[in-house]
Write an enzyme that holds these catalytic residues in place. Structure first.
Site, PDB file in Angstrom:
ATOM      1  N   ASP A  36     -38.028 -67.441  71.321  1.00  0.00           N
ATOM      2  CA  ASP A  36     -36.841 -66.402  71.378  1.00  0.00           C
ATOM      3  C   ASP A  36     -35.649 -67.094  71.953  1.00  0.00           C
ATOM      4  O   ASP A  36     -35.864 -68.265  72.370  1.00  0.00           O
ATOM      5  CB  ASP A  36     -37.151 -65.350  72.324  1.00  0.00           C
ATOM      6  CG  ASP A  36     -37.297 -65.746  73.636  1.00  0.00           C
ATOM      7  OD1 ASP A  36     -38.312 -66.603  73.712  1.00  0.00           O
ATOM      8  OD2 ASP A  36     -36.850 -65.397  74.625  1.00  0.00           O
ATOM      9  N   GLU A  43     -39.455 -65.418  76.239  1.00  0.00           N
ATOM     10  CA  GLU A  43     -39.224 -66.161  77.650  1.00  0.00           C
ATOM     11  C   GLU A  43     -38.097 -65.853  78.368  1.00  0.00           C
ATOM     12  O   GLU A  43     -37.825 -65.709  79.488  1.00  0.00           O
ATOM     13  CB  GLU A  43     -39.358 -67.550  77.124  1.00  0.00           C
ATOM     14  CG  GLU A  43     -39.466 -68.709  78.440  1.00  0.00           C
ATOM     15  CD  GLU A  43     -37.873 -69.080  78.956  1.00  0.00           C
ATOM     16  OE1 GLU A  43     -37.913 -69.653  79.873  1.00  0.00           O
ATOM     17  OE2 GLU A  43     -36.912 -68.890  78.197  1.00  0.00           O
TER      18      GLU A  43
END
Length: 388
Positions: free
Chosen positions: A75, A137
């Site tokens: 991400d 994350e």
């Protein structure tokens, strides 16, 4: 093509996936899984219940414990309200730099792993090698928590992990934890001409915020001596305080977004206990004398353990041998490393790109950094095939 050219081509593909944390990452996860499966890796997509996001766990070499994990998150942070010179989701090369959202944080490391993977798959590895690519994350390390739970349930115990966050290829063996919260205050609305008939949620939020600032000052005196962190103490940051609509209405709701980055677990416990006393002994009793329905709720956005420096650290020693580095640092920013360490693994953070370029407009990764990462992973190949 060369390994560098392969890496850049893969990075071009990865940047094109707009894997902002608020969006699905499943297309990128499937892409990575498919490529690794084609190489003969044992691949699993560990998906969220709604199927929109997934971790990728792929393994080469023999099955069992004692392996090496190469880990990165898929991400990226949003690009809204940033002034980009080029399309953030299309790789742009100029002057030895690779521009695009996520190039350094941290799709560059993933691209390097994928470029080296065919070489590793063609060798007879003497120990397991795992690729672990996670989701979310940037919003509390949710994917890594999911992954660690999966590994724990299966009793799979790799020996060490290399987390490829952007460290300019320096070794990092320690960082603070990161705890993020939203605290919501519910009072009772009313006319601003008679404040006593309502419960002003903003006023109680301000008092809560004031205690956070008091605690921030208190924490500076609790800094370990010596400390390898900069700043050396546990920090608290107020990210947002909002509530109310107009000047003459008692606001019934307010919210505070805040975080702390603890140096020690004792500091985190101190902050939570102090706030709990404030809420239970002062704020809520006052609010409920007027409005019994009043409430103060703290939602945990993410609580990520820090990476504790270890005197004996096989991952640090391995990366030192691979790169020639002779020192390891501690940093203030957080990673998923502490979660892997919680499984009993040796962990080090080392990856291409500068953290100073992350989360900014015109984020970039220098090609020299990508080459240095490829050198490390190529050297790892020799370690993986060596008889032990």
């Amino acid at each position: 093509m060369s390994l560098l050219a392969d890496s850049i081509a893969e990075l071009d593909r990865l940047v094109a996936f707009p894997t902002v944390s608020a969006r699905p990452n499943i297309d990128m996860a499937r892409h990575l899984a498919r490529r690794l499966a084609d190489l003969g890796a044992r691949v699993e997509l560990i998906a969220t219940p709604d199927g929109t996001k997934a971790n990728v766990l792929a393994s080469l070499g023999p099955e069992g414990d004692g392996g090496i994990v190469l880990s990165g998150h898929t991400d990226v942070v949003p690009v809204e309200d940033q002034e980009w010179s080029t399309d953030p989701f299309a790789l742009h090369q100029a002057d030895g730099r690779l521009y695009g959202r996520g190039t350094c944080d941290m799709k560059g490391f993933i691209a390097a792993c994928m470029a080296v993977a065919p070489r590793l798959a063609a060798r007879e590895l003497r120990r397991p090698l795992h690729f672990a690519f996670t989701y979310d994350e940037e919003t509390g390390c949710l994917g890594a928590q999911h992954l660690v739970e999966t590994l724990r349930a299966r009793r799979l115990r790799p020996a060490l992990a290399i987390i490829g966050e952007p460290t300019s290829m320096r070794m990092v063996e320690g960082h603070k934890g990161c705890c993020e919260y939203t605290t919501i205050f519910t009072g009772r609305e009313g006319h601003g001409s008679d404040p006593g008939r309502g419960v002003n949620a903003v006023e109680y939020a301000v008092r809560y915020a004031a205690r956070l600032l008091e605690l921030r000052a208190d924490l500076t005196a609790r800094a370990p001596d010596p400390s390898r962190f900069d700043p050396p103490w546990t920090t608290i940051n107020l990210g947002r305080l909002s509530g109310g609509q107009v000047h003459n209405v008692i606001p019934p709701r307010a919210e505070i977004d805040w975080e702390m980055r603890p140096v020690t677990q004792a500091d985190a416990d101190h902050v939570r206990a102090s706030l709990a006393r404030l809420v239970e002994e002062e704020l809520l009793p006052e609010m409920r004398r007027t409005a019994p329905e009043s409430a103060i709720e703290t939602r945990v956005i993410g609580e990520v353990a820090g990476l504790v420096p270890m005197e004996e650290n096989a991952a640090r020693d391995l990366v030192a041998a691979l790169t020639g580095a002779n020192a390891a640092d501690c940093v203030p920013f957080g990673t998923e490393a502490g979660l892997f360490q919680s499984l009993g693994m040796s962990v080090v953070v080392c990856g291409p790109g500068a953290i100073a370029q992350a989360h900014k407009a015109d984020e970039y990764l220098e090609t020299a950094q990508l080459e240095a990462c490829l050198d490390m992973l190529t050297a790892l190949e020799a370690d993986l095939v060596r008889d032990r």
